[in-house]
Motif scaffolding. Structure first.
Motif, PDB file in Angstrom:
ATOM      1  N   THR A 191       0.970  -1.345  -0.106  1.00 44.98           N
ATOM      2  CA  THR A 191      -0.189   0.208   0.252  1.00 44.98           C
ATOM      3  C   THR A 191       1.257   0.889   0.238  1.00 44.98           C
ATOM      4  N   PRO A 192       0.767   2.176  -0.799  1.00 44.21           N
ATOM      5  CA  PRO A 192       1.304   3.320  -0.959  1.00 44.21           C
ATOM      6  C   PRO A 192       1.533   4.190   0.337  1.00 44.21           C
ATOM      7  N   GLU A 193       2.403   4.760   1.020  1.00 45.37           N
ATOM      8  CA  GLU A 193       2.792   5.623   1.731  1.00 45.37           C
ATOM      9  C   GLU A 193       1.377   6.626   1.875  1.00 45.37           C
ATOM     10  N   PRO A 194       1.434   7.560   0.822  1.00 47.62           N
ATOM     11  CA  PRO A 194       0.681   8.502   0.988  1.00 47.62           C
ATOM     12  C   PRO A 194      -0.920   7.794   1.239  1.00 47.62           C
ATOM     13  N   LEU A 195      -1.253   6.641   0.907  1.00 44.96           N
ATOM     14  CA  LEU A 195      -2.461   6.418   1.100  1.00 44.96           C
ATOM     15  C   LEU A 195      -2.895   5.086   1.627  1.00 44.96           C
ATOM     16  N   VAL A 196      -1.899   5.004   2.815  1.00 40.25           N
ATOM     17  CA  VAL A 196      -1.810   4.827   4.081  1.00 40.25           C
ATOM     18  C   VAL A 196      -3.308   4.895   4.565  1.00 40.25           C
ATOM     19  N   PRO A 197      -2.971   6.518   5.703  1.00 40.33           N
ATOM     20  CA  PRO A 197      -4.141   7.378   6.246  1.00 40.33           C
ATOM     21  C   PRO A 197      -5.474   6.523   5.652  1.00 40.33           C
ATOM     22  N   TYR A 198      -5.783   7.277   4.555  1.00 41.81           N
ATOM     23  CA  TYR A 198      -7.137   6.961   3.579  1.00 41.81           C
ATOM     24  C   TYR A 198      -7.422   5.446   3.665  1.00 41.81           C
ATOM     25  N   LEU A 199      -7.152   4.230   3.458  1.00 40.32           N
ATOM     26  CA  LEU A 199      -7.484   3.477   2.831  1.00 40.32           C
ATOM     27  C   LEU A 199      -6.705   1.816   4.391  1.00 40.32           C
ATOM     28  N   THR A 200      -6.429   2.516   5.268  1.00 38.46           N
ATOM     29  CA  THR A 200      -6.028   1.506   6.492  1.00 38.46           C
ATOM     30  C   THR A 200      -7.356   1.228   7.649  1.00 38.46           C
ATOM     31  N   GLU A 201      -7.090  -0.085   7.817  1.00 40.76           N
ATOM     32  CA  GLU A 201      -8.129   0.066   8.995  1.00 40.76           C
ATOM     33  C   GLU A 201      -7.623   1.308  10.008  1.00 40.76           C
ATOM     34  N   ALA A 250      -7.305   4.066  10.461  1.00 39.73           N
ATOM     35  CA  ALA A 250      -6.609   5.560  11.004  1.00 39.73           C
ATOM     36  C   ALA A 250      -7.795   6.147  10.542  1.00 39.73           C
ATOM     37  N   GLU A 251      -7.527   7.959  11.281  1.00 43.43           N
ATOM     38  CA  GLU A 251      -8.302   8.468  12.028  1.00 43.43           C
ATOM     39  C   GLU A 251      -9.328   9.226  10.492  1.00 43.43           C
ATOM     40  N   GLN A 252      -8.596   9.448   8.913  1.00 46.46           N
ATOM     41  CA  GLN A 252      -9.011   9.864   8.126  1.00 46.46           C
ATOM     42  C   GLN A 252      -9.349   8.416   6.919  1.00 46.46           C
ATOM     43  N   THR A 253      -9.477   6.867   7.442  1.00 47.22           N
ATOM     44  CA  THR A 253     -10.072   6.049   6.650  1.00 47.22           C
ATOM     45  C   THR A 253     -11.220   6.841   5.632  1.00 47.22           C
ATOM     46  N   ALA A 254     -11.278   6.210   5.004  1.00 46.18           N
ATOM     47  CA  ALA A 254     -12.493   5.716   4.307  1.00 46.18           C
ATOM     48  C   ALA A 254     -12.783   4.326   3.695  1.00 46.18           C
ATOM     49  N   ALA A 267     -18.452  10.387   6.598  1.00 48.04           N
ATOM     50  CA  ALA A 267     -19.074  10.981   5.575  1.00 48.04           C
ATOM     51  C   ALA A 267     -19.209  12.884   6.428  1.00 48.04           C
ATOM     52  N   SER A 268     -20.066  12.862   7.732  1.00 49.30           N
ATOM     53  CA  SER A 268     -20.363  13.813   7.752  1.00 49.30           C
ATOM     54  C   SER A 268     -19.322  14.546   8.843  1.00 49.30           C
ATOM     55  N   GLY A 269     -18.371  13.975   9.290  1.00 46.87           N
ATOM     56  CA  GLY A 269     -17.024  14.150  10.119  1.00 46.87           C
ATOM     57  C   GLY A 269     -16.800  15.545   9.809  1.00 46.87           C
ATOM     58  N   PRO A 270     -15.736  15.578   8.256  1.00 48.95           N
ATOM     59  CA  PRO A 270     -15.815  16.585   8.272  1.00 48.95           C
ATOM     60  C   PRO A 270     -16.225  17.904   7.652  1.00 48.95           C
ATOM     61  N   ILE A 271     -17.009  17.244   7.774  1.00 50.74           N
ATOM     62  CA  ILE A 271     -18.185  18.912   7.664  1.00 50.74           C
ATOM     63  C   ILE A 271     -18.804  19.483   8.904  1.00 50.74           C
ATOM     64  N   ALA A 272     -19.189  18.397   8.907  1.00 51.70           N
ATOM     65  CA  ALA A 272     -20.311  18.755  10.510  1.00 51.70           C
ATOM     66  C   ALA A 272     -20.028  19.512  10.924  1.00 51.70           C
ATOM     67  N   ASP A 273     -19.145  20.369  11.560  1.00 50.59           N
ATOM     68  CA  ASP A 273     -18.738  21.789  12.274  1.00 50.59           C
ATOM     69  C   ASP A 273     -18.957  23.209  11.204  1.00 50.59           C
ATOM     70  N   ASP A 274     -19.084  22.906  10.548  1.00 49.44           N
ATOM     71  CA  ASP A 274     -18.881  24.114   8.863  1.00 49.44           C
ATOM     72  C   ASP A 274     -20.703  23.854   8.980  1.00 49.44           C
ATOM     73  N   VAL A 275     -20.945  22.563   8.783  1.00 50.40           N
ATOM     74  CA  VAL A 275     -22.394  23.027   8.188  1.00 50.40           C
ATOM     75  C   VAL A 275     -23.693  24.011   9.609  1.00 50.40           C
ATOM     76  N   ILE A 276     -22.799  23.472  10.675  1.00 50.05           N
ATOM     77  CA  ILE A 276     -23.347  24.051  11.864  1.00 50.05           C
ATOM     78  C   ILE A 276     -23.475  24.814  12.211  1.00 50.05           C
ATOM     79  N   THR A 277     -22.282  26.305  11.542  1.00 50.72           N
ATOM     80  CA  THR A 277     -21.701  27.236  12.066  1.00 50.72           C
ATOM     81  C   THR A 277     -22.734  28.249  10.867  1.00 50.72           C
ATOM     82  N   ARG A 278     -22.471  27.228   9.759  1.00 53.04           N
ATOM     83  CA  ARG A 278     -24.051  28.247   8.509  1.00 53.04           C
ATOM     84  C   ARG A 278     -25.448  28.022   8.932  1.00 53.04           C
TER      85      ARG A 278
END
Length: 332
Positions: free
Chosen positions: A79-89, A91-95, A145-156
């Protein structure tokens, strides 16, 4: 406005777009990215570790490498190092949860013609990971899906003012936390099925808000909602149900709210003719192939259903092209 219709090449491109998605999804369901981040290996070694067929595993690995989802060097995949945060079990930013959830819904999409004719979803297939894992992936995907946008939506939105929040179908607590961050001193009750409540207990229990949140297990299809609240948050729920079912849910919310309390619905909100936004028109398909009565609704439809449940003053508090619109109404 002049429409730009797809040409022949674009039509054919659209028809093959499932291929890359299926390669990514299969690798996610087999957890190949985590496996190959921890311990790179050959196709034979991967097949042995996953219990798979070597020829077919190699084809999957090669396809993933061709899409730059894996690296291949002298027959060894990693697994390429740059993809580890997104594609591994884990990981905080995992997709991974969302990718797995989308594979689950893709199986329904593949039978769209059958559903259009029959009027009901094609019989649901469980993934190779099993029914429990599929449910866990759904709950975790909602946070993805919601984690990255929640604070911004509530602020709006304002942010809103409330003393006691009821998060209906609150899953793992993403929106509960965002709303409490916006309203210091307020309390919240999160209501959802037992497995979702356990995920919420794990997530919220490690935060500063754990003493401000009450976790209540239940099924809003069958149970009454906890009362004594002045704001009810109904996030990404109405699209899962028919308008008839939503009216019944709104009545339950109405009974749970104190006089003067508000309901806030976060969802995609359609134009009156249901052709815009495109996200919502496509998401309506996601609902017909995966639910018995779900769909996407216009503000006019939501307002009518809220008023039928007893609410007054429905208004579009936040307008968005995705699932970040907010519609509010008041219990008189």
């Amino acid at each position: 406005m002049t429409k730009h219709y797809p040409d022949r090449a674009r039509i054919l491109e659209m028809s093959e777009s499932f291929m890359a998605a299926c390669v990514l999804g299969a690798a996610a369901e087999l957890d190949l990215f985590t496996l190959l981040a921890d311990e790179p290996g050959t196709a034979e070694q991967v097949a042995e570790r996953t219990g798979g067929d070597c020829r077919c595993t190699e084809a999957l690995l090669d396809a993933a490498a061709s899409l730059d989802l894996l690296d291949k060097d002298d027959g060894v995949y990693r697994t390429p190092e740059p993809l580890v945060p997104y594609l591994t079990e884990g990981a905080e930013q995992t997709a991974l949860p969302m990718v797995r959830h989308r594979m689950n819904v893709l199986r329904g999409w593949a039978q769209l013609a059958w559903t259009a004719r029959a009027g009901v979803p094609f019989p649901r297939q469980v993934s190779i990971r099993g029914l429990v894992a599929d449910r866990e992936a759904f709950v975790a995907a909602m946070h993805t899906a919601s984690g990255p946008i929640a604070d911004d939506v509530i602020t709006r939105w304002g942010p809103p003012r409330f003393g006691h929040l009821l998060d209906v179908g609150g899953a793992s607590g993403t929106w509960t936390l965002a709303l409490l961050r916006a309203m210091p001193g307020a309390r919240a009750t999160l209501f959802d099925l037992p497995d979702a409540v356990e995920q919420a207990r794990e997530r919220i229990g490690s935060t500063e808000f754990k003493d401000r949140v009450t976790l209540t297990a239940g099924d809003f299809y069958r149970d009454e909602l906890p009362g004594g609240v002045d704001l009810a948050w109904v996030s990404a729920i109405v699209h899962q149900h028919s308008r008839k079912d939503n009216r019944e849910l709104f009545r339950k919310v109405y009974r749970a709210l104190e006089p003067g309390g508000r309901i806030a619905i976060r969802d995609v909100v359609m134009s009156p003719d249901h052709t815009a936004p495109t996200f919502g028109a496509l998401f309506a398909i996601n609902m017909i192939v995966n639910t018995d009565g779900g769909g996407t609704f216009s503000f006019e439809e939501l307002a009518e259903d809220l008023e039928a449940a007893g609410f007054v003053d429905p208004e579009p508090a936040v307008k968005a092209e995705d699932m970040s619109s907010i519609v509010t109404a008041v219990k008189p």
